[in-house]
Design a protein around this motif. Structure first.
Motif, PDB file in Angstrom:
ATOM      1  N   VAL A 574       0.837  -1.202   0.000  1.00 33.17           N
ATOM      2  CA  VAL A 574       0.000   0.000   0.000  1.00 33.17           C
ATOM      3  C   VAL A 574       0.875   1.256   0.000  1.00 33.17           C
ATOM      4  CG1 VAL A 574      -1.727   1.304   1.299  1.00 33.17           C
ATOM      5  CG2 VAL A 574      -1.884  -1.185   1.172  1.00 33.17           C
ATOM      6  N   ASP A 575       1.962   1.206   0.756  1.00 34.57           N
ATOM      7  CA  ASP A 575       2.865   2.355   0.792  1.00 34.57           C
ATOM      8  C   ASP A 575       3.531   2.590  -0.560  1.00 34.57           C
ATOM      9  OD1 ASP A 575       2.333   3.013   3.395  1.00 34.57           O
ATOM     10  OD2 ASP A 575       3.969   1.842   4.240  1.00 34.57           O
ATOM     11  N   PHE A 577       2.208   2.320  -3.527  1.00 34.26           N
ATOM     12  CA  PHE A 577       1.303   3.116  -4.359  1.00 34.26           C
ATOM     13  C   PHE A 577       1.393   4.600  -3.998  1.00 34.26           C
ATOM     14  CE2 PHE A 577      -2.941   5.098  -4.678  1.00 34.26           C
ATOM     15  CZ  PHE A 577      -3.095   5.081  -6.057  1.00 34.26           C
ATOM     16  N   TYR A 578       1.287   4.911  -2.693  1.00 33.58           N
ATOM     17  CA  TYR A 578       1.320   6.310  -2.279  1.00 33.58           C
ATOM     18  C   TYR A 578       2.706   6.925  -2.435  1.00 33.58           C
ATOM     19  CZ  TYR A 578      -3.356   5.575  -0.461  1.00 33.58           C
ATOM     20  OH  TYR A 578      -4.690   5.305  -0.363  1.00 33.58           O
ATOM     21  N   ALA A 579       3.733   6.104  -2.257  1.00 33.24           N
ATOM     22  CA  ALA A 579       5.082   6.602  -2.495  1.00 33.24           C
ATOM     23  C   ALA A 579       5.269   6.939  -3.979  1.00 33.24           C
ATOM     24  CB  ALA A 579       6.121   5.569  -2.058  1.00 33.24           C
ATOM     25  N   ILE A 581       2.864   8.010  -6.041  1.00 35.24           N
ATOM     26  CA  ILE A 581       2.195   9.292  -6.276  1.00 35.24           C
ATOM     27  C   ILE A 581       3.095  10.448  -5.840  1.00 35.24           C
ATOM     28  CG2 ILE A 581       0.244  10.728  -5.561  1.00 35.24           C
ATOM     29  CD1 ILE A 581      -1.431   8.226  -5.364  1.00 35.24           C
ATOM     30  N   GLY A 582       3.723  10.263  -4.696  1.00 32.25           N
ATOM     31  CA  GLY A 582       4.629  11.296  -4.217  1.00 32.25           C
ATOM     32  C   GLY A 582       5.803  11.490  -5.164  1.00 32.25           C
ATOM     33  N   ASN A 585       4.738  13.443  -8.272  1.00 32.35           N
ATOM     34  CA  ASN A 585       4.628  14.869  -7.950  1.00 32.35           C
ATOM     35  C   ASN A 585       5.997  15.524  -7.894  1.00 32.35           C
ATOM     36  OD1 ASN A 585       1.760  15.970  -7.112  1.00 32.35           O
ATOM     37  ND2 ASN A 585       1.830  13.843  -6.447  1.00 32.35           N
TER      38      ASN A 585
END
Length: 621
Positions: A574-575, A577-579, A581-582, A585
């Motif tokens: 899960v991390d 995926f969010y990593a 996105i970061g 950016n």
């Protein structure tokens, strides 16, 4: 005059806001912070006189300020409720808080956070007064969480020291465990009885629930969870000794007038619920009895002067819980009042000693201070005697004797609880006079570098007077509070003896504890050292010093598993995926940042090109 009731909590809250927002000089902060609490205290006294001289027909006064909200049948109001119970609590909290504020003007003088300190302190007092005067449990809970927030802010006030920050977080987290149970209890009460108004709640509970019913038991135990957390009783007492990281006036305020007494007030206010749940009420008595003994043994081993007093607070709150649990309701509130006087005095006296020795906390590095600090010595001695229960003289003796008699004679009392209460008297006398003898008698081990000024001395003298005179209003107190909380003291349990006999035995136990302390810590100090040096004595000393290993146990049951799970979950899918996105950016930011070259010609060209494209879109679309 009763219409001024709303000013009692409002003035401290408004002054807290002003102190937080305005940029004032230290002198202006001291005046505003202290005078606002003085005004609240004066108004509370005037309101009380008016209430006593011309009591309402119903025996209570309700002041509705406004409707808070109206959602699906829940219509709580911002309303205040004054009866003999809330009146006594209000006057004691406001007046003792004023004395502590006056003391703080000198104690905190020169501190970089002087204004912030008084803003937090005034907010603390305002939240506690809101809690006490609340007409409904939702408003009570607002004040409840307010004092929890202020305890975190004040315990960790000197936040640049990481240990102070940890102590503040510990207090906040441990009390949250109890608060969670309390919130569930509020949901249950509203679901079952359809209201959170305290008086309506008590009336409906008495009509709808039978003695021992499941609803009453569940609600009583859930509310007990909140009371145990705020009042530092087993098993959630571990936060209070570490709370000594805050400034000494904070310790005095938490222990004497706010925070730890909130749980006692909650149980007393909800006494109808506990009368319908005898198992929960018995649990209150058992928790109080166990806590007063456990904390008493821990106090015997402490080196830090303020930690000795912290454990004494846990023990004395245990006495109040014991009284509540056996049904001796007025005795618990009377001990709250006397405890507020002598415990505030003990902390303020301890602050004088610590400041005069340039911040020294270790009682084994003190000694011989009775001549160099005479005011601190005599006032501390009076407060210590009141704490230990010097018979016939001190206020603490009157209130503690009443609780001990109630532990035997009240409806839920027993000979076993009476014996436990007597054991607490022995331990209290032992650790109290140990502290007095080590700090003020014997050989001087540290030099006095500072003498207290009037702002620190005057509150101590006033509290010393109240620590004696406060006990002589027992009969008047009993008759007045009995209109709200009463108990039958005619019950016998096996052996029949009277209250005078119980008081005589209590006095003998007190003398035994004080005499043993005299021998071990003044006349024959080598005896105490010899006892600790032996294997069994050393083991018990370390065990009691560590708060019976409670922090060690909680660290292994709760803290380490959570840390272990966090480390495992640190790199899960899960991390990723969010990593990602970061990271996208970050790439977009780097690409856009390259367009900011600082070359004006390129900026102008880009603007012109954009305008041409926009015009083209408008024309050809």
């Amino acid at each position: 005059m009763l219409r001024l009731l709303w000013l009692v909590p409002a003035i401290p809250l408004v002054s807290a806001l002003a102190l937080a927002v305005l940029r004032l000089s230290q002198k202006a902060v001291a005046w505003l912070g202290t005078c606002s609490i003085a005004a609240s205290s004066l108004i509370s006294l005037l309101v009380s006189i008016s209430f006593v001289n011309a009591p309402p027909v119903s025996g209570a006064y309700t002041q509705v300020l406004w409707r808070w909200f109206d959602v699906n049948g829940l219509r709580p109001e911002i309303a205040l409720y004054l009866d003999p119970l809330s009146l006594i609590m209000m006057v004691v909290v406001a007046f003792v808080s004023f004395l502590i504020h006056l003391y703080s003007t000198e104690f905190m003088s020169g501190d970089d956070g002087f204004g912030r300190f008084f803003a937090y302190m005034n907010l603390f007092v305002g939240c506690m007064l809101t809690l006490i005067l609340a007409d409904n449990l939702l408003l009570l809970y607002l004040g409840w969480e307010g004092v929890g927030l202020c305890s975190y802010l004040l315990i960790g006030f000197w936040y640049r020291d990481p240990a102070n920050g940890r102590a503040g977080r510990k207090a906040f987290i441990v009390t949250r465990a109890g608060d969670t149970a309390m919130v569930i209890g509020l949901f249950l009460l509203f679901h079952e009885l359809g209201t959170l108004n305290i008086q309506d709640l008590m009336h409906r509970a008495a009509l709808q629930w039978s003695i021992g019913s499941t609803g009453a038991l569940a609600a009583a135990f859930l509310l007990l969870g909140g009371a145990v957390g705020k009042s530092a009783q087993l098993p959630l007492q571990t936060w209070l000794p570490d709370a000594m990281a805050g400034p000494t006036p904070v310790s005095a305020l938490i222990h004497a007038a706010t925070m730890v007494t909130a749980g006692v007030y909650l149980i007393a206010r909800m006494h109808v619920i506990y009368s319908l749940a005898p198992q929960a009420q018995f649990a209150v008595a058992v928790i109080g009895a166990a806590t007063l003994l456990m904390a008493g043994f821990s106090a015997l081993t402490q080196h830090d002067l303020k930690r000795v007093l912290a454990y004494s607070t846990i023990s004395q709150i245990g006495y109040m819980f014991l009284a509540l649990g056996v049904g001796a309701w007025p005795a618990a509130i009377f001990h709250f009042m006397t405890h507020a006087f002598f415990k505030a005095l003990l902390f303020l006296g301890a602050g004088i000693v610590i400041e005069s020795l340039d911040g020294e906390h270790d009682i084994f590095r003190m000694g011989g201070l009775r001549k160099e600090l005479p005011v601190a010595f005599w006032t501390f001695l009076i407060a210590g005697c009141s704490l230990a229960g010097l018979p016939l003289i001190t206020a603490g003796a009157f209130s503690k004797d009443w609780i001990i008699w109630g532990a035997y004679s009240a409806a839920n009392g027993s000979a076993g609880l009476w014996v436990v209460a007597l054991g607490g008297v022995f331990l209290t006398a032992l650790y109290t006079f140990r502290m007095i003898f080590l700090v003020f008698f014997g050989q001087k081990k540290s030099q006095v570098t500072r003498m207290p000024g009037p702002a620190m001395v005057v509150p101590c003298i006033i509290l010393a007077f109240l620590s004696i005179a406060g006990g002589y209003v027992k009969t008047l107190f009993s008759n007045y509070l009995g209109t709200v909380l009463h108990w039958d003291s005619t019950v016998t349990h096996g052996v029949s003896f009277g209250e005078n006999t119980s008081e005589a035995i209590t006095s003998l136990v007190f003398l035994l504890g004080a005499s043993l302390a005299y021998m071990l810590f003044l006349r024959r100090r080598q005896w105490a050292a010899s006892m600790v040096s032996r294997p069994m004595g050393n083991l018990l000393h370390r065990f009691w010093l560590s708060d019976w290993g409670m922090d060690w146990l909680y660290d292994r049951i709760f803290v380490r598993p959570v840390v272990w799970m966090a480390r495992i979950g640190k790199g899960d899918l899960v991390d990723v995926f969010y990593a990602g996105i970061g990271r996208l950016n970050e790439i977009a930011w780097r690409g856009m940042s390259r367009t900011q070259s600082g070359k004006l010609r390129w900026y102008a060209a880009a603007i012109a090109a954009g305008a041409i494209v926009l015009i083209g879109v408008v024309i050809f679309s």
